[in-house]
Design a protein around this motif. Sequence first.
Motif, PDB file in Angstrom:
ATOM      1  N   CYS A   1       0.917  -1.156   0.012  1.00 54.04           N
ATOM      2  CA  CYS A   1       0.005  -0.063  -0.045  1.00 54.04           C
ATOM      3  C   CYS A   1       0.935   1.195   0.072  1.00 54.04           C
ATOM      4  O   CYS A   1       1.012   1.964   1.087  1.00 54.04           O
ATOM      5  CB  CYS A   1      -0.943   0.079   1.067  1.00 54.04           C
ATOM      6  N   HIS A   2       1.286   1.477  -1.226  1.00 53.48           N
ATOM      7  CA  HIS A   2       2.263   2.611  -1.172  1.00 53.48           C
ATOM      8  C   HIS A   2       1.433   3.852  -1.197  1.00 53.48           C
ATOM      9  O   HIS A   2       0.514   4.251  -1.573  1.00 53.48           O
ATOM     10  CB  HIS A   2       2.941   2.756  -2.667  1.00 53.48           C
ATOM     11  N   ILE A   3       1.952   4.726  -0.217  1.00 51.09           N
ATOM     12  CA  ILE A   3       1.093   6.213   0.109  1.00 51.09           C
ATOM     13  C   ILE A   3       1.956   7.311  -0.388  1.00 51.09           C
ATOM     14  O   ILE A   3       3.000   7.792  -0.134  1.00 51.09           O
ATOM     15  CB  ILE A   3       1.140   6.116   1.607  1.00 51.09           C
ATOM     16  N   HIS A   4       1.102   8.032  -1.403  1.00 54.03           N
ATOM     17  CA  HIS A   4       1.851   9.344  -1.914  1.00 54.03           C
ATOM     18  C   HIS A   4       1.198  10.396  -0.925  1.00 54.03           C
ATOM     19  O   HIS A   4       0.208  10.437  -0.855  1.00 54.03           O
ATOM     20  CB  HIS A   4       1.256   9.447  -3.370  1.00 54.03           C
ATOM     21  N   PHE A   5       2.300  11.290  -0.754  1.00 52.93           N
ATOM     22  CA  PHE A   5       2.115  12.416   0.206  1.00 52.93           C
ATOM     23  C   PHE A   5       2.377  13.704  -0.170  1.00 52.93           C
ATOM     24  O   PHE A   5       3.631  13.863  -1.066  1.00 52.93           O
ATOM     25  CB  PHE A   5       2.774  12.128   1.473  1.00 52.93           C
ATOM     26  N   SER A   6       1.601  14.787  -0.142  1.00 49.76           N
ATOM     27  CA  SER A   6       2.238  16.027  -0.641  1.00 49.76           C
ATOM     28  C   SER A   6       1.505  17.190   0.478  1.00 49.76           C
ATOM     29  O   SER A   6       0.365  16.660   1.081  1.00 49.76           O
ATOM     30  CB  SER A   6       1.660  16.491  -2.073  1.00 49.76           C
TER      31      SER A   6
END
Length: 456
Positions: A264-269
């Motif tokens: 579950c790769h989590i992309h964050f910005s």
Amino acid sequence: MMTTCPPLAVQELITEVADGGIDTVVMALVDMQGRLQGKRFHGRYFVDEVLANGSEASNYLLAVDVDMNPVPGYRIASWATGYGDFTMLPDLTTLRRVPWQPGTAMLLADTVGPGDAGHVAPAPRQILRQQIDRLAAHSLTSYAGTELEFLLYRESYEDAQRRSYRNLTPATGYNVDYSLLGTARVEPLLRRIRNEMAGAGLTPESAKGECNFGQFEIAFRWADALTTADQHTIYKNGVKEIAEQEGMSITFMAKPNQREGNSCHIHFSVRDADGTAAIPGDGPGHLSVTGQRISAGLLATMADFSLFYAPHINSYKRYAPGSFAPTAIRWGDDNRTCALRVAGHGTGVRLENRVPGADVNPHLAIAAMIAGAVHGLEHKLTLEAESIGNAYADKSAPRVPATLRDALARWEASDVVLTAFGAEVAAHYANNARVELAAFDAAVTDWEVARGFERL
């Protein structure tokens, strides 16, 4: 053409309940494992009573193990306190239709203690909200997207249980990563999932095959942190219901067999007060000073927060050498061997946390990422040099804890955990880990029997 349905307005719900179009309303809280727990209400009763007043639920829902057994060690609920109730208050911003359950609407709830106790601190949605508020103090707003993989089997959940989860039939018999031909045989199910999730107000982007037999990923558009976490739990619950209706089953275990695990790769910005993306810039990895400090904070807290990134015994089986589940706590520009990958380009530059598996609780994992970002900002951390090439081969790189026991030790010894989450939350989730470890230590596994029945 597939369109995403907007959230269901309260007045629409009232009207459709009166007209008979909606007869059932599901209200759910997110438990420690990231599952939805709650009640199905008759539509009229929900509109007349629950909409304004909420509904009671046993406080043991945030003090049980995976099998729903009440376990000791929790302050908020115990035999000594009588396992009382807390109140589930409906969050009307999450109200939506449920296309895979005819005549049904659903929404999420927040948990509030008795009297003037306020929100229940260890509740996952409350933990995430606390971190969102901490970041807001820096005039920043967090956004996230989760890439959730699963394994699909031809057997129903009941059949899988009767077989003791052995000798199940994966939906594909070979590596179908990006294969259109290999995924076509299950496209009717994938298509139904995409369309019905859109009907529930999510924004599906794509579906693709993955490496393990029967492995797939359905991606959804990013959103603010709380919305993404909420939609993640709704999708995860809903996709299991849809698979069951089709006589199939889905698992989100991090490592269901000896082949590739479910990530579950989590992309964050983050964005600043005027909505400008605050992570992209002209520095290393196309990062701004803010982006560098946030990245450094994520790296500095990765091991201490691993209890939120890898919460189960099985989570740590996914970290296999030579896999795309990196254990080296390094960062790299478009480098999938690092725990923290800088992805995207231009204003879309973002940080990808590759440590979590599909068994993660999204509210807790995203809360941990925001807490790491705040740590980097408040301490004005300097970002280390970029990792070039295979970060796994870097023997000097700090590592993700190898087991849940190691993760618990890091968690309990960490000052930054106490600072970020507070003593009550820290103790609550430490107890959760101890419960799982005790259950695992007491179990006699198939491996032990096969290893020792005759030979020892």
